[in-house]
Design a protein around this motif. Structure first.
Motif, PDB file in Angstrom:
ATOM      1  N   ASP A 199       0.813  -1.211   0.000  1.00 57.97           N
ATOM      2  CA  ASP A 199       0.000   0.000   0.000  1.00 57.97           C
ATOM      3  C   ASP A 199       0.851   1.267   0.000  1.00 57.97           C
ATOM      4  N   ASP A 200       2.160   1.116  -0.207  1.00 56.64           N
ATOM      5  CA  ASP A 200       3.040   2.284  -0.232  1.00 56.64           C
ATOM      6  C   ASP A 200       2.782   3.092  -1.501  1.00 56.64           C
ATOM      7  N   GLY A 201       2.739   4.410  -1.362  1.00 58.41           N
ATOM      8  CA  GLY A 201       2.476   5.263  -2.514  1.00 58.41           C
ATOM      9  C   GLY A 201       3.578   5.205  -3.551  1.00 58.41           C
ATOM     10  N   ASP A 202       4.826   5.077  -3.135  1.00 60.34           N
ATOM     11  CA  ASP A 202       5.957   5.002  -4.059  1.00 60.34           C
ATOM     12  C   ASP A 202       6.765   3.756  -3.715  1.00 60.34           C
ATOM     13  N   ARG A 203       6.654   2.732  -4.525  1.00 61.55           N
ATOM     14  CA  ARG A 203       7.314   1.468  -4.256  1.00 61.55           C
ATOM     15  C   ARG A 203       8.791   1.490  -4.627  1.00 61.55           C
ATOM     16  N   ARG A 204       9.277   2.618  -5.065  1.00 59.78           N
ATOM     17  CA  ARG A 204      10.704   2.738  -5.375  1.00 59.78           C
ATOM     18  C   ARG A 204      11.437   3.543  -4.307  1.00 59.78           C
ATOM     19  N   GLU A 205      10.792   3.692  -3.160  1.00 56.84           N
ATOM     20  CA  GLU A 205      11.427   4.404  -2.052  1.00 56.84           C
ATOM     21  C   GLU A 205      11.150   3.687  -0.744  1.00 56.84           C
ATOM     22  N   VAL A 206      12.177   3.606   0.110  1.00 52.90           N
ATOM     23  CA  VAL A 206      12.033   3.087   1.459  1.00 52.90           C
ATOM     24  C   VAL A 206      12.747   4.038   2.406  1.00 52.90           C
ATOM     25  N   ALA A 207      12.405   3.961   3.676  1.00 53.72           N
ATOM     26  CA  ALA A 207      13.070   4.769   4.701  1.00 53.72           C
ATOM     27  C   ALA A 207      13.483   3.829   5.830  1.00 53.72           C
ATOM     28  N   GLN A 208      14.736   3.382   5.800  1.00 53.02           N
ATOM     29  CA  GLN A 208      15.240   2.433   6.785  1.00 53.02           C
ATOM     30  C   GLN A 208      16.568   2.937   7.343  1.00 53.02           C
ATOM     31  N   ASP A 209      16.796   2.660   8.623  1.00 54.14           N
ATOM     32  CA  ASP A 209      18.013   3.166   9.257  1.00 54.14           C
ATOM     33  C   ASP A 209      19.224   2.290   8.986  1.00 54.14           C
ATOM     34  N   PHE A 210      19.009   1.099   8.416  1.00 49.67           N
ATOM     35  CA  PHE A 210      20.117   0.176   8.164  1.00 49.67           C
ATOM     36  C   PHE A 210      20.039  -0.299   6.718  1.00 49.67           C
ATOM     37  N   LEU A 211      21.140  -0.152   5.983  1.00 51.60           N
ATOM     38  CA  LEU A 211      21.128  -0.493   4.555  1.00 51.60           C
ATOM     39  C   LEU A 211      21.273  -1.994   4.334  1.00 51.60           C
ATOM     40  N   GLY A 212      22.176  -2.637   5.040  1.00 56.95           N
ATOM     41  CA  GLY A 212      22.380  -4.063   4.878  1.00 56.95           C
ATOM     42  C   GLY A 212      23.207  -4.405   3.646  1.00 56.95           C
ATOM     43  N   LYS A 213      23.585  -5.681   3.563  1.00 59.26           N
ATOM     44  CA  LYS A 213      24.423  -6.139   2.456  1.00 59.26           C
ATOM     45  C   LYS A 213      24.275  -7.634   2.284  1.00 59.26           C
ATOM     46  N   ASN A 214      24.367  -8.082   1.028  1.00 62.46           N
ATOM     47  CA  ASN A 214      24.337  -9.503   0.721  1.00 62.46           C
ATOM     48  C   ASN A 214      25.549  -9.857  -0.131  1.00 62.46           C
ATOM     49  N   SER A 249      27.747 -14.719   3.120  1.00 63.60           N
ATOM     50  CA  SER A 249      28.102 -13.997   4.335  1.00 63.60           C
ATOM     51  C   SER A 249      28.858 -12.724   3.976  1.00 63.60           C
ATOM     52  N   PRO A 250      28.417 -11.563   4.458  1.00 65.65           N
ATOM     53  CA  PRO A 250      27.223 -11.388   5.289  1.00 65.65           C
ATOM     54  C   PRO A 250      25.958 -11.334   4.439  1.00 65.65           C
ATOM     55  N   SER A 251      24.847 -11.624   5.073  1.00 61.69           N
ATOM     56  CA  SER A 251      23.534 -11.504   4.462  1.00 61.69           C
ATOM     57  C   SER A 251      22.651 -10.794   5.478  1.00 61.69           C
ATOM     58  N   SER A 252      22.649  -9.468   5.413  1.00 49.85           N
ATOM     59  CA  SER A 252      22.031  -8.676   6.477  1.00 49.85           C
ATOM     60  C   SER A 252      21.003  -7.701   5.920  1.00 49.85           C
ATOM     61  N   GLY A 253      20.134  -7.261   6.803  1.00 49.36           N
ATOM     62  CA  GLY A 253      19.104  -6.301   6.429  1.00 49.36           C
ATOM     63  C   GLY A 253      18.416  -5.710   7.636  1.00 49.36           C
ATOM     64  N   ASP A 254      17.620  -4.700   7.388  1.00 50.68           N
ATOM     65  CA  ASP A 254      16.852  -4.040   8.438  1.00 50.68           C
ATOM     66  C   ASP A 254      15.682  -4.932   8.818  1.00 50.68           C
ATOM     67  N   GLY A 255      15.720  -5.492  10.013  1.00 44.79           N
ATOM     68  CA  GLY A 255      14.704  -6.449  10.429  1.00 44.79           C
ATOM     69  C   GLY A 255      13.323  -5.863  10.607  1.00 44.79           C
ATOM     70  N   ASP A 256      13.207  -4.560  10.911  1.00 45.17           N
ATOM     71  CA  ASP A 256      11.889  -3.954  11.113  1.00 45.17           C
ATOM     72  C   ASP A 256      11.429  -3.143   9.912  1.00 45.17           C
ATOM     73  N   SER A 257      12.328  -2.883   8.935  1.00 49.88           N
ATOM     74  CA  SER A 257      12.003  -2.157   7.695  1.00 49.88           C
ATOM     75  C   SER A 257      11.375  -0.784   7.975  1.00 49.88           C
ATOM     76  N   THR A 258      11.840  -0.106   9.034  1.00 49.00           N
ATOM     77  CA  THR A 258      11.333   1.228   9.385  1.00 49.00           C
ATOM     78  C   THR A 258      12.520   2.156   9.646  1.00 49.00           C
ATOM     79  N   PRO A 259      12.270   3.459   9.778  1.00 53.62           N
ATOM     80  CA  PRO A 259      13.351   4.386  10.116  1.00 53.62           C
ATOM     81  C   PRO A 259      13.865   4.210  11.539  1.00 53.62           C
ATOM     82  N   LEU A 260      13.140   3.458  12.385  1.00 51.37           N
ATOM     83  CA  LEU A 260      13.553   3.271  13.772  1.00 51.37           C
ATOM     84  C   LEU A 260      14.653   2.219  13.865  1.00 51.37           C
ATOM     85  N   ALA A 261      15.561   2.406  14.823  1.00 50.35           N
ATOM     86  CA  ALA A 261      16.641   1.439  15.061  1.00 50.35           C
ATOM     87  C   ALA A 261      16.164   0.392  16.045  1.00 50.35           C
ATOM     88  N   ILE A 262      15.320  -0.534  15.569  1.00 45.59           N
ATOM     89  CA  ILE A 262      14.738  -1.553  16.439  1.00 45.59           C
ATOM     90  C   ILE A 262      15.551  -2.844  16.379  1.00 45.59           C
TER      91      ILE A 262
END
Length: 435
Positions: free
Chosen positions: A310-325, A357-370
């Motif tokens: 339901d996101d208005g722009d599916r080409r944008e996210v706001a997450q505090d952790f970028l992650g890497k694979n 390794s590593p295979s990491s990402g933002d677990g909560d997918s939000t701007p908060l550092a949860i």
């Protein structure tokens, strides 16, 4: 009408006819049929049409007939295309294989521009691949049977995946770059009799082109959007009278589609490198064929990226952790083939190693550092296969016996890190936990 030839081109001049095109324009069709490279039609003069038909390897044949809508030019190659496959552990025409099989030739792979196993479903029906945020976490399915992209499956899959007879039995290492391909065979349905475990859904068998005594250098460069850059190079030829080699490489990168607006960086960028080498010895009598193969692949991608429907722009996210694979795999194989007058013998010794390794990402997918998550997967496998089978000129009685041994070590580590905002949701902040 008359016809004449120029190398692989058949030229037909049709008198008393006119093209239904604006004056001066020419009709042209590229690769309109198997064995035909191009067909062009132009107005030679006010009363004559010239049709040029070019075959891939030889002069095609053609016939001209009249229909209510105009003249019809029927074009066919002078010989049928015969695809040889090894789906049943023996070279045979695809028409003689008593199984549901699709064979994709190397020419089709090259013309379609596919460079990864992820692209094979574009050319094969009843075969699908669903990527779940990571190239090493994809779901492969043949007729609805495949793997479950979960670390709890320990790499199991109901699809067998082979590259030059080397089994990729862990589904998370199915990702393979397609360079210097001879053909791709996809068998549907259970194949346990000849391929053993994990083949209830089917088998994907990739065969690369073997080096010969002919020198060959091929390369290609592709550019696309968004920021796609891809380069391929293949060199092969003789080392000695009976020794041949081949080297091929592919490098590609893509900027990505999704931007992390919080960190102002692209979240799904991709970069990959693939190298393949083969050394081949062919005995003077052509009865022994020994091939030493080395394969290395590495990819560096962005982290797990999830965008709400339901996101208005599916080409944008706001997450505090970028992650890497990051994933890397390498395999070495020694294949020995003996083709005698009364028996054929095959030995395939292979070692395969894969690490994600590593295979990491933002677990909560939000701007908060949860919470952030990291999943490391590594596997090491040795395999040995022996086959004895009837000779190529065997009549009605054809037989095959074999033995297969596999040793595998697999390790999976899951690490969860809680950030400063975790306390709001009842989790311990600034802590890590292994699962």
């Amino acid at each position: 009408a008359g016809d004449r030839s120029d190398r692989n081109t058949l030229i037909i001049d049709i008198s008393g006819a006119r093209l239904a095109l604006p004056q001066g324009e020419t009709f042209r069709a590229e690769n309109p049929a198997t064995g035909i490279t191009s067909v062009t039609a132009s107005q030679l003069d006010t009363n004559t049409i010239r049709v040029r038909v070019t075959g891939e390897t030889q002069i095609p044949s053609a016939s001209v007939t009249a229909s209510p809508s105009g003249l019809v030019v029927s074009v066919t190659p002078q010989s049928e295309l015969n695809i040889i496959v090894t789906a049943q552990k023996s070279e045979e025409s695809i028409q003689n294989v008593p199984a549901s099989i699709t064979a994709v030739t190397g020419r089709q792979v090259q013309d379609s521009g596919i460079t990864s196993s992820q692209d094979i479903p574009r050319l094969v029906p009843n075969f699908s691949i669903l990527e779940t945020g990571n190239r090493s976490r994809s779901s492969f399915n043949i007729r609805g049977l495949g793997n479950i992209p979960s670390i709890n499956t320990s790499g199991g899959s109901s699809i067998g995946f082979y590259v030059d007879d080397v089994p990729y039995s862990d589904w998370f290492s199915f990702q393979s770059s397609l360079t210097d391909i001879e053909r791709i065979e996809v068998l549907r349905g259970p194949q346990g009799t000849l391929y053993g475990q994990n083949t209830q859904g089917g088998v994907v068998n990739i065969v690369t082109r073997a080096p010969t005594n002919l020198w060959e250098v091929r390369g290609s460069t592709s550019y696309g959007s968004p920021g796609l850059r891809e380069n391929q190079l293949t060199v092969k030829g003789p080392v000695d009278e009976n020794v041949f080699f081949s080297l091929s490489g592919l490098y590609s990168e893509r900027d990505g589609f999704v931007r992390n607006t919080l960190l102002d960086e692209l979240a799904d960028y991709r970069q990959s490198l693939a190298l393949r080498g083969q050394l081949r010895w062919l005995s003077p009598q052509n009865d022994w064929d020994v091939r030493l193969g080395i394969n290395y692949q590495e990819s560096n991608d962005g982290g797990f990226t999830f965008v709400p429907f339901d996101d208005g722009d599916r080409r944008e996210v706001a997450q505090d952790f970028l992650g890497k694979n990051h994933s890397a795999g390498n395999d070495q194989s020694l294949r020995v083939f003996y083709n005698g007058s009364g028996i054929r013998f095959t030995s395939i010794t292979a070692r395969r190693e894969f690490r994600n390794s590593p295979s990491s990402g933002d677990g909560d997918s939000t701007p908060l550092a949860i919470v952030n998550a990291n999943v490391d997967v590594n596997t090491l496998k040795w395999s040995q296969e022996f086959r004895l089978q009837s000779p190529e000129n065997a009549g009605r009685l054809q037989w095959l016996v074999g033995a297969y041994y596999e040793y595998k070590e697999t390790g999976v580590d899951v690490n969860v890190t809680f950030g400063p905002d975790a306390a709001t949701f009842g989790f311990p902040p600034a802590s890590s936990q292994k699962c």
